[in-house]
Write a protein that holds these residues in place. Structure first.
Motif, PDB file in Angstrom:
ATOM      1  N   PHE A 297      -2.447   1.930   3.427  1.00  0.00           N
ATOM      2  CA  PHE A 297      -1.234   1.731   2.628  1.00  0.00           C
ATOM      3  C   PHE A 297       0.009   2.110   3.428  1.00  0.00           C
ATOM      4  O   PHE A 297       1.004   1.396   3.429  1.00  0.00           O
ATOM      5  CB  PHE A 297      -1.306   2.562   1.347  1.00  0.00           C
ATOM      6  CG  PHE A 297      -0.114   2.357   0.449  1.00  0.00           C
ATOM      7  CD1 PHE A 297      -0.024   1.241  -0.356  1.00  0.00           C
ATOM      8  CD2 PHE A 297       0.914   3.283   0.424  1.00  0.00           C
ATOM      9  CE1 PHE A 297       1.087   1.040  -1.173  1.00  0.00           C
ATOM     10  CE2 PHE A 297       2.020   3.095  -0.388  1.00  0.00           C
ATOM     11  CZ  PHE A 297       2.104   1.972  -1.187  1.00  0.00           C
ATOM     12  N   ALA A 298      -0.065   3.237   4.137  1.00  0.00           N
ATOM     13  CA  ALA A 298       1.068   3.648   4.973  1.00  0.00           C
ATOM     14  C   ALA A 298       1.363   2.593   6.035  1.00  0.00           C
ATOM     15  O   ALA A 298       2.525   2.338   6.368  1.00  0.00           O
ATOM     16  CB  ALA A 298       0.786   4.994   5.626  1.00  0.00           C
ATOM     17  N   GLY A 299       0.312   1.972   6.550  1.00  0.00           N
ATOM     18  CA  GLY A 299       0.495   0.940   7.564  1.00  0.00           C
ATOM     19  C   GLY A 299       1.155  -0.313   7.033  1.00  0.00           C
ATOM     20  O   GLY A 299       1.671  -1.121   7.807  1.00  0.00           O
ATOM     21  N   SER A 300       1.165  -0.493   5.705  1.00  0.00           N
ATOM     22  CA  SER A 300       1.785  -1.679   5.107  1.00  0.00           C
ATOM     23  C   SER A 300       3.259  -1.475   4.812  1.00  0.00           C
ATOM     24  O   SER A 300       3.945  -2.404   4.399  1.00  0.00           O
ATOM     25  CB  SER A 300       1.064  -2.041   3.798  1.00  0.00           C
ATOM     26  OG  SER A 300       1.383  -1.108   2.766  1.00  0.00           O
ATOM     27  N   TYR A 301       3.756  -0.271   5.027  1.00  0.00           N
ATOM     28  CA  TYR A 301       5.132   0.074   4.665  1.00  0.00           C
ATOM     29  C   TYR A 301       6.088  -0.218   5.815  1.00  0.00           C
ATOM     30  O   TYR A 301       5.779   0.047   6.969  1.00  0.00           O
ATOM     31  CB  TYR A 301       5.225   1.560   4.304  1.00  0.00           C
ATOM     32  CG  TYR A 301       5.836   1.806   2.942  1.00  0.00           C
ATOM     33  CD1 TYR A 301       7.199   2.011   2.809  1.00  0.00           C
ATOM     34  CD2 TYR A 301       5.047   1.818   1.796  1.00  0.00           C
ATOM     35  CE1 TYR A 301       7.769   2.229   1.573  1.00  0.00           C
ATOM     36  CE2 TYR A 301       5.602   2.042   0.552  1.00  0.00           C
ATOM     37  CZ  TYR A 301       6.966   2.246   0.441  1.00  0.00           C
ATOM     38  OH  TYR A 301       7.526   2.449  -0.798  1.00  0.00           O
TER      39      TYR A 301
ATOM     40  N   PRO B 132       6.846   5.469  -2.307  1.00  0.00           N
ATOM     41  CA  PRO B 132       5.504   5.414  -1.700  1.00  0.00           C
ATOM     42  C   PRO B 132       4.376   5.991  -2.548  1.00  0.00           C
ATOM     43  O   PRO B 132       3.332   5.351  -2.705  1.00  0.00           O
ATOM     44  CB  PRO B 132       5.679   6.200  -0.393  1.00  0.00           C
ATOM     45  CG  PRO B 132       7.105   5.983  -0.036  1.00  0.00           C
ATOM     46  CD  PRO B 132       7.852   5.977  -1.347  1.00  0.00           C
ATOM     47  N   ALA B 133       4.532   7.195  -3.108  1.00  0.00           N
ATOM     48  CA  ALA B 133       3.434   7.820  -3.847  1.00  0.00           C
ATOM     49  C   ALA B 133       3.051   7.019  -5.089  1.00  0.00           C
ATOM     50  O   ALA B 133       1.872   6.674  -5.281  1.00  0.00           O
ATOM     51  CB  ALA B 133       3.786   9.265  -4.206  1.00  0.00           C
ATOM     52  N   PRO B 134       4.001   6.675  -5.979  1.00  0.00           N
ATOM     53  CA  PRO B 134       3.596   5.862  -7.135  1.00  0.00           C
ATOM     54  C   PRO B 134       3.171   4.452  -6.752  1.00  0.00           C
ATOM     55  O   PRO B 134       2.299   3.867  -7.409  1.00  0.00           O
ATOM     56  CB  PRO B 134       4.849   5.845  -8.018  1.00  0.00           C
ATOM     57  CG  PRO B 134       5.982   6.174  -7.110  1.00  0.00           C
ATOM     58  CD  PRO B 134       5.415   7.093  -6.079  1.00  0.00           C
ATOM     59  N   ALA B 135       3.765   3.895  -5.688  1.00  0.00           N
ATOM     60  CA  ALA B 135       3.387   2.536  -5.285  1.00  0.00           C
ATOM     61  C   ALA B 135       1.945   2.487  -4.803  1.00  0.00           C
ATOM     62  O   ALA B 135       1.249   1.489  -5.020  1.00  0.00           O
ATOM     63  CB  ALA B 135       4.325   2.027  -4.194  1.00  0.00           C
ATOM     64  N   LEU B 136       1.460   3.548  -4.156  1.00  0.00           N
ATOM     65  CA  LEU B 136       0.066   3.598  -3.740  1.00  0.00           C
ATOM     66  C   LEU B 136      -0.857   3.504  -4.947  1.00  0.00           C
ATOM     67  O   LEU B 136      -1.830   2.737  -4.948  1.00  0.00           O
ATOM     68  CB  LEU B 136      -0.216   4.881  -2.965  1.00  0.00           C
ATOM     69  CG  LEU B 136      -1.686   5.201  -2.671  1.00  0.00           C
ATOM     70  CD1 LEU B 136      -2.344   4.077  -1.884  1.00  0.00           C
ATOM     71  CD2 LEU B 136      -1.807   6.528  -1.936  1.00  0.00           C
ATOM     72  N   ARG B 137      -0.549   4.248  -5.997  1.00  0.00           N
ATOM     73  CA  ARG B 137      -1.394   4.242  -7.192  1.00  0.00           C
ATOM     74  C   ARG B 137      -1.373   2.877  -7.881  1.00  0.00           C
ATOM     75  O   ARG B 137      -2.417   2.355  -8.299  1.00  0.00           O
ATOM     76  CB  ARG B 137      -0.928   5.332  -8.156  1.00  0.00           C
ATOM     77  CG  ARG B 137      -1.106   6.742  -7.607  1.00  0.00           C
ATOM     78  CD  ARG B 137      -0.647   7.793  -8.611  1.00  0.00           C
ATOM     79  NE  ARG B 137      -0.872   9.144  -8.117  1.00  0.00           N
ATOM     80  CZ  ARG B 137      -0.030   9.823  -7.374  1.00  0.00           C
ATOM     81  NH1 ARG B 137       1.136   9.274  -7.021  1.00  0.00           N
ATOM     82  NH2 ARG B 137      -0.309  11.046  -6.973  1.00  0.00           N
ATOM     83  N   VAL B 138      -0.200   2.288  -8.001  1.00  0.00           N
ATOM     84  CA  VAL B 138      -0.106   0.993  -8.680  1.00  0.00           C
ATOM     85  C   VAL B 138      -0.718  -0.111  -7.829  1.00  0.00           C
ATOM     86  O   VAL B 138      -1.380  -1.020  -8.352  1.00  0.00           O
ATOM     87  CB  VAL B 138       1.368   0.675  -9.023  1.00  0.00           C
ATOM     88  CG1 VAL B 138       1.497  -0.728  -9.604  1.00  0.00           C
ATOM     89  CG2 VAL B 138       1.909   1.706 -10.007  1.00  0.00           C
ATOM     90  N   THR B 139      -0.548  -0.044  -6.519  1.00  0.00           N
ATOM     91  CA  THR B 139      -1.177  -1.032  -5.630  1.00  0.00           C
ATOM     92  C   THR B 139      -2.692  -0.946  -5.731  1.00  0.00           C
ATOM     93  O   THR B 139      -3.386  -1.976  -5.797  1.00  0.00           O
ATOM     94  CB  THR B 139      -0.727  -0.809  -4.175  1.00  0.00           C
ATOM     95  OG1 THR B 139       0.691  -0.942  -4.094  1.00  0.00           O
ATOM     96  CG2 THR B 139      -1.378  -1.818  -3.240  1.00  0.00           C
TER      97      THR B 139
END
Length: 354
Positions: free
Chosen positions: A131-135, A148-155
């Motif tokens: 996920f970090a690599g997609s940012y 980043p933190a909430p987007a990881l959960r929703v992704t």
């Protein structure tokens, strides 16, 4: 998805048209790309490995995990990858940092491509690293530090339910329209809620496309087209709605014209900059990347509108957006002038690539 499915998608995107589980078949006269599926690979590694010959990719500790070799070496390399046998002496071994550049021009950052062992124990860490690599590395402060933190959960939630990036973008588009209508009628707080959710989903759709390897030309145009067009219309609707709450601005039409003109010129300069100087404006110097955090794009401007609405002065929020958009335009003009002077000493190079 399974590791094998992820590899299939990654290889096809790298231009490898024939992808199948290894069954020992060797096609004479053709290169073969052999990849262990007990590791997770950055997509750039597959792309770069597919373009070389007689190269073995190893982990940092020297364990071979993938190779692209001529037909005569396939069986020996396959044995080495699966059973730990010796590699042919004439092959070149490389680690991820040697095979692929750490400079990712598309995502505007410098980051060594990842190559991670995949087990039940490492899966959470692998997921976070993917996920970090997609940012994107250079973006606005809200996207970089808040989402980043909430987007990881929703992704993760979307990927687990088969929700596509274009479906997320469609939801974002609907919220964009609803927020515009809310602003137009002076319903600022409900409109801001929808606007912020829209900006959040705008982060999720791109990350979902990259981690699931499902990005497409249409999705890219759909997503970036919305991002490019809607912000000044939000500001226009916001100013038009001020009359509904008794805070109409004097010379409101002129303010709207200034905002539209400054926004359009700013985006034109950003688009022309790489054509003139072969490097994108926001990654030329460290200053340019830092200014991208706060330049008058949608999210920084939304902060100004939100502060104004919460203070009971949405009119001042609109004025702040107008002033900041003009000031940002002046900074961009200065960047173009400075780049024109700097080019006399040679081609411009991004500080991320140095």
């Amino acid at each position: 998805m399974t590791s094998a499915e992820r590899l299939r998608r990654s290889l096809r995107r790298a231009g490898v048209t024939e992808v199948a589980p290894w069954d020992g078949t060797v096609t004479p006269g053709r290169r073969h790309l052999l990849v262990r599926d007990d590791h997770v690979y950055d997509a750039i590694l597959m792309k770069d490995l597919a373009g070389v010959r007689n190269v073995v990719l190893t982990t940092e500790s020297g364990e071979p995990v993938a190779a692209c070799v001529d037909a005569a070496r396939v069986e020996a390399v396959a044995a080495a990858l699966t059973a730990g046998g010796p590699l042919p002496d004439d092959l070149r071994t490389v680690t991820p940092g040697v095979l692929s550049s750490a400079h990712n021009a598309i995502l505007r950052k410098r980051e060594t491509p990842y190559l991670l062992p995949l087990t039940a124990e490492t899966r959470p860490a692998v997921e976070r690293r993917m996920f970090a690599g997609s940012y994107k590395g250079v973006t606005d402060l809200v996207t970089k530090y808040l989402w980043p933190a909430p987007a990881l959960r929703v992704t993760r939630w979307c990927a687990g339910r088969g929700i596509t990036p274009n479906q997320v973008t469609s939801a974002s588009f609907v919220l964009m329209l609803l927020a515009l209508v809310a602003f137009l009628y002076g319903w600022y707080l409900p409109g801001l809620v929808m606007a912020w959710v829209m900006t959040f989903l705008d982060t999720v759709d791109g990350k979902l496309a990259r981690v699931t390897l499902t990005s497409s030309p249409f999705g890219n145009i759909f997503d970036h087209g919305i991002d490019l067009i809607h912000p000044p219309f939000w500001y226009w609707a916001w100013i038009a709605g001020l009359g509904s709450v008794g805070l109409a601005l004097a010379y409101s039409d002129a303010i709207v014209v200034v905002i539209f003109a400054a926004y359009i010129l700013q985006r034109i300069l950003e688009g022309v900059f790489p054509l003139l100087f072969t490097v994108k404006m926001h990654v030329w110097r460290r200053f340019d990347s830092r200014f991208r955090l706060i330049t008058a794009r949608r999210n920084p401007n939304l902060i100004l509108l939100t502060v104004g609405a919460l203070a009971g002065r949405p009119d001042l929020g609109a004025l702040a957006v107008a002033i900041w958009t003009v000031l940002s335009l002046l900074v961009h003009i200065g960047q173009v002038v400075q780049a024109s002077k700097a080019r006399r000493n040679g081609p411009l190079v991004s500080w991320l690539a140095q």
